[in-house]
Write an enzyme that holds these catalytic residues in place. Sequence first.
Site, PDB file in Angstrom:
ATOM      1  CB  CYS A 182       0.413   3.609   7.787  1.00  0.00           C
ATOM      2  SG  CYS A 182       1.908   2.645   8.048  1.00  0.00           S
ATOM      3  NE  ARG A 203      -0.257  -4.820   4.905  1.00  0.00           N
ATOM      4  CZ  ARG A 203       0.434  -3.709   4.725  1.00  0.00           C
ATOM      5  NH1 ARG A 203       1.087  -3.173   5.750  1.00  0.00           N
ATOM      6  NH2 ARG A 203       0.497  -3.129   3.549  1.00  0.00           N
TER       7      ARG A 203
END
Length: 498
Positions: free
Chosen positions: A318, A417
């Site tokens: 991430c 998302r």
Amino acid sequence: MAQIIAEVSRTFNEFLLLPNRTRTDCSAATVDLRTPLVRHVVGEASAIELQSPFTSAIMQAVSTPALAIALARNGGFSFLHHNQPIQDQAAAVRQVKNFKAGFVTSDTNIRPDDSLSLLVDLMRRTGHSTAAVTHDGTATGRLLGLVTSRDFHPQRHDLDGPVSGRMTAISDLAHAGPDITLSEANARLWDERLDCLPVLDTEGHLQHLVFRSDYADHKRFPNQVVDAAKRLRVGAGINTHDYQERVPALLEAGVDALCFDSSDGYSDWQAQAVSWVKKHYPEIPVGGGNVVDGEAFTFLAEAGADFVKVGVGGGSICITRDQKGIGRGQASAVLDVAAARDAFRERTGEYVPICSDGGLVHDYHVALALAMGADFVMMGRYFARFDQASGAKLPTRDGFVKEYWGEGSNRARNWQRYGQGGQGLIFEEGVDGYVPYAGDLNEGLALTIAKLKTTMVSCGSTTLPEFQSTARLTLVSDQSFQESHANVTLRDAPATVS
């Protein structure tokens, strides 16, 4: 002006556990890792309880049906990813639900007039070696016989011939009626030396199959997470865009729990979506997230979330913090949310479990997350290393690696998302790379669980609630962190002992 949070944003690397007194009744064999997955009234059992506090990330590179099966057999729980057509995700749920049960719904079915070549293709597709031969080729058709991979050989028999020529007819098969219990079926398997016992209704239609291999499998995996029908439990991720169409299909497929998957769950969209699911389908547990503070936890808990995921930007693939400057050190986030969870429990009498999602680089980080208040953890990189994950296994000079990519990467194309606007990713919030290959999940997770149990023993705990209430944590300096690692020249090869 902006509000400044005085507390430093801290990671798991900045903490160590202090040993507590280990009682004589405290050993690895007595440690109980059971933990609630979903909201429950204080003093009552959770509707879904994990046997070990591990869940797999809602990611294409991680939570395949194969991994969901392996993890549920080891006491954990998977959430199958939603970045796929609704019918494909529902089919993945069915694959898990049909894999293991005391009474199995047959998913390898064929008609008597079909060719052996068609049967070969069917067995290859399902991975099963026993097929039910029914009059219409369905799982509930009138049973005419069984055929297994031992009944024919592709090189010895004409594959254009009919299945009926190699099957064992129902007249020669042991079978049972609809009232048989699982214990009675297992007894017949052993007493009559059967590999499979078909269960028929009063009109001869197939209801279930009971396999001897399932009995042995249960002995090998005693901590399986199963539903009332002894089927493995599995969850599914959903988003705030098509949930009204996706949720009914997943429920029809037999899903056990849902989880809204978002990089930032502190939003009106997610609260509205959670409320919609709880209003229309109150029987299905649904989780929310991700959040990093107590205020956001309370927001989702009051909207009806049955558990809340904690963590923004801490995942190994991430880059949300790099791209947007949003997030919080995972240790600080878990501690803050756990305090809010406990306050919510005192105020409402309901316990809403929290999940630590991200920031778990080493096995001991799992112990730290649980000690800080997490009820279970969710991991991506950890599970992506195993055979059961979807990434390709590739050779390198230093050994094998597995492909691993984030849901915020261009490869994943999971624009739903991240809420960047439009119908696609404007910029990446995840990367595409590799992780060291770690073999089979069953062996790898057993090692991690062994480490967790011995850590709890050193802290004088035999249950996770006890661990959370009595654990003592200390901050570490950079020098303390360096001192934690081996400081000798390591051998290139094992020493020989005479």
